[in-house]
Design an enzyme around this catalytic site. Structure first.
Site, mmCIF file in Angstrom:
data_model
loop_
_atom_site.group_PDB
_atom_site.id
_atom_site.type_symbol
_atom_site.label_atom_id
_atom_site.label_comp_id
_atom_site.label_asym_id
_atom_site.label_seq_id
_atom_site.Cartn_x
_atom_site.Cartn_y
_atom_site.Cartn_z
ATOM 1 N N HIS A 1 -5.765 7.899 6.703
ATOM 2 C CA HIS A 1 -5.309 6.674 7.387
ATOM 3 C C HIS A 1 -3.959 6.820 8.097
ATOM 4 O O HIS A 1 -3.602 5.960 8.896
ATOM 5 C CB HIS A 1 -5.188 5.510 6.402
ATOM 6 C CG HIS A 1 -6.485 5.083 5.780
ATOM 7 N ND1 HIS A 1 -7.584 4.714 6.537
ATOM 8 C CD2 HIS A 1 -6.856 4.961 4.471
ATOM 9 C CE1 HIS A 1 -8.579 4.377 5.704
ATOM 10 N NE2 HIS A 1 -8.165 4.524 4.462
ATOM 11 N N GLY B 1 -2.529 2.672 4.317
ATOM 12 C CA GLY B 1 -3.598 2.874 3.326
ATOM 13 C C GLY B 1 -3.333 4.003 2.345
ATOM 14 O O GLY B 1 -4.215 4.825 2.114
ATOM 15 N N ASP C 1 0.796 -1.226 0.000
ATOM 16 C CA ASP C 1 0.000 0.000 0.000
ATOM 17 C C ASP C 1 0.833 1.282 0.000
ATOM 18 O O ASP C 1 0.419 2.279 -0.583
ATOM 19 C CB ASP C 1 -0.895 0.040 1.260
ATOM 20 C CG ASP C 1 -2.127 -0.829 1.109
ATOM 21 O OD1 ASP C 1 -2.267 -1.484 0.057
ATOM 22 O OD2 ASP C 1 -2.936 -0.858 2.056
ATOM 23 N N ASP D 1 -15.726 8.839 2.793
ATOM 24 C CA ASP D 1 -14.914 7.873 2.041
ATOM 25 C C ASP D 1 -15.438 6.456 2.314
ATOM 26 O O ASP D 1 -16.029 6.200 3.362
ATOM 27 C CB ASP D 1 -13.476 8.005 2.546
ATOM 28 C CG ASP D 1 -12.444 7.295 1.687
ATOM 29 O OD1 ASP D 1 -11.795 7.966 0.873
ATOM 30 O OD2 ASP D 1 -12.283 6.066 1.853
ATOM 31 N N TYR E 1 -10.582 5.471 -7.132
ATOM 32 C CA TYR E 1 -9.635 4.697 -7.937
ATOM 33 C C TYR E 1 -10.159 4.388 -9.333
ATOM 34 O O TYR E 1 -9.501 3.698 -10.099
ATOM 35 C CB TYR E 1 -9.218 3.441 -7.139
ATOM 36 C CG TYR E 1 -8.773 3.871 -5.763
ATOM 37 C CD1 TYR E 1 -7.562 4.545 -5.601
ATOM 38 C CD2 TYR E 1 -9.603 3.744 -4.649
ATOM 39 C CE1 TYR E 1 -7.181 5.049 -4.371
ATOM 40 C CE2 TYR E 1 -9.227 4.241 -3.402
ATOM 41 C CZ TYR E 1 -8.018 4.891 -3.275
ATOM 42 O OH TYR E 1 -7.651 5.404 -2.059
#
Ligand SMILES: [Zn+2]
Length: 376
Positions: free
Chosen positions: A133, A141, A91, A168, A296
């Protein structure tokens, strides 16, 4: 209504790597869609580029050791123990300039907060921000520096009460952690349930601790939660709590990885559903510091954040995408010519399950948190 849009064309210099789902190019794509709609030259809106945040400001939340390691790996040095800080695999890859871009993003969110705190604007939007995060001593994240936490801390320094609303698809765990004991910061996060999705937290039972008991609010959602199911849950929880808390400012994290076609998550929002939520948040907020977040599927990101910025300025956009934007979005596989999504029909059993789950969570919040705020 005076507003500010914060963006840097420097962001496109940085890259998480070819395999990584977080594409920095989504920011330029968003900017150009805003531009095509005429939203980057509005009479009431300042458009500003941020300066990198000072290291001392980052240290208000992050540990000195973590910051030193992040700086070193960004410059290409091998640091034993980088993995202990979440750096260098999966990540959170180490890429050239990760330190510089993290400081720049933090600077953008701090600038948005400052413009609002100084009374220069009522609403500011920094769509590269919202990296919710990151923890004090580690990246997590896709997030290295927690710009929402830093923005909220800067508003707290002014003595302001801050409500943080995070829509989110992932739980806003870094922000919740930062203010878990602080009754002057109400954090509300809605997200796909933590037993189905990263980061694995964000259940109703996470209420806050000590003086902050009741000031941490989580509405987890079942996969395939759509606009209508979400709107019912949002309306039952967010407006009453904001009215009871009476914040001076709302900091909003507007991740759009909640979209039906997002490759990393399983919620089923549309761009128009997202936009309605943003409209509600903007309407409920006395002042607004808006940040971006996940997202994304790139054409969704560009459309959603363009719609959000239009809402912050009270502008109705034509649903027909401007011609030049259409061509560019087509390169990312988006052939529909509309700002909004076609209506999606979900299987009724999935919808029902999502609705029942959402209603149960709302009930639990009303039972445990509402009485702590004098709400029946
Ligand atoms: Zn996310």
């Amino acid at each position: 209504m005076k507003t500010a849009l914060i963006h840097s064309d420097q962001y496109s210099r940085f890259d998480y790597g070819p395999e990584h789902p977080l594409r920095m190019e989504r920011l330029g794509l968003t900017w150009r869609l805003m531009e095509a709609y005429g939203l980057t030259a509005l009479p009431q809106a300042k458009v500003l580029a941020p300066d990198p945040a000072d290291e001392a400001v980052l240290a208000r939340f992050h540990t000195r050791e973590y910051l030193e390691v992040l700086k070193a790996v960004s410059a290409g040095l091998q640091v034993p123990g980088a993995a202990r800080h979440g750096l260098g695999f999966g990540d959170n890859p180490i890429f050239p300039g990760v330190w510089e871009v993290s400081r720049l993003i933090a600077g953008g969110s701090l600038l948005a907060a400052k413009l609002v705190a100084d009374g220069e604007v009522e609403r500011a939007f920094h769509f590269a921000g919202g990296l919710h995060h990151a923890m004090p001593d580690r990246a997590s994240g896709f997030c290295y520096i927690d710009d929402p936490v830093l923005a909220i801390l800067s508003l707290r320094e002014r003595g302001w009460r801050v409500a943080y609303v995070d829509i989110d698809a992932h739980h806003g765990d870094g922000v919740q952690f930062a203010f878990y004991r602080d009754p002057e910061v109400l954090t509300i996060s809605t997200h796909e349930r933590g037993d189905r999705l990263f980061p694995g937290t964000g259940f109703v039972e996470e209420l806050g601790e000590g003086a902050g008991h009741g000031y941490s609010v989580n509405l987890p959602l079942e996969p395939f939660t759509d606009d209508e199911v979400y709107a019912e849950g949002f309306e039952a929880i967010v407006p009453p709590l904001l009215r009871a808390f009476r914040p001076d400012v709302v900091v909003a994290q507007l991740g759009i990885d909640s979209h039906l076609t997002d490759p990393l998550t399983h919620l089923a929002f549309s761009v128009q559903g997202f936009a309605l939520t943003v409209k509600r948040i903007a309407w409920l907020a006395p002042r607004l510091v808006a940040l971006g977040g996940g997202g994304y599927d790139l054409p969704n990101v560009a459309r959603a954040w363009t719609a959000a910025w239009a809402i912050m300025n009270g502008i109705e956009l034509s649903s027909d995408l401007p011609a030049q934007a259409r061509q560019e979005l087509a390169r990312f596989g988006f052939s529909d010519g509309s700002l909004w999504d076609p209506l999606a029909e979900l299987p009724p059993d999935l919808r029902r399950r999502a609705q029942e789950y959402c209603r149960r969570q709302v009930e639990a919040i009303r039972r445990t948190i509402f009485p702590l705020h004098g709400l029946a």
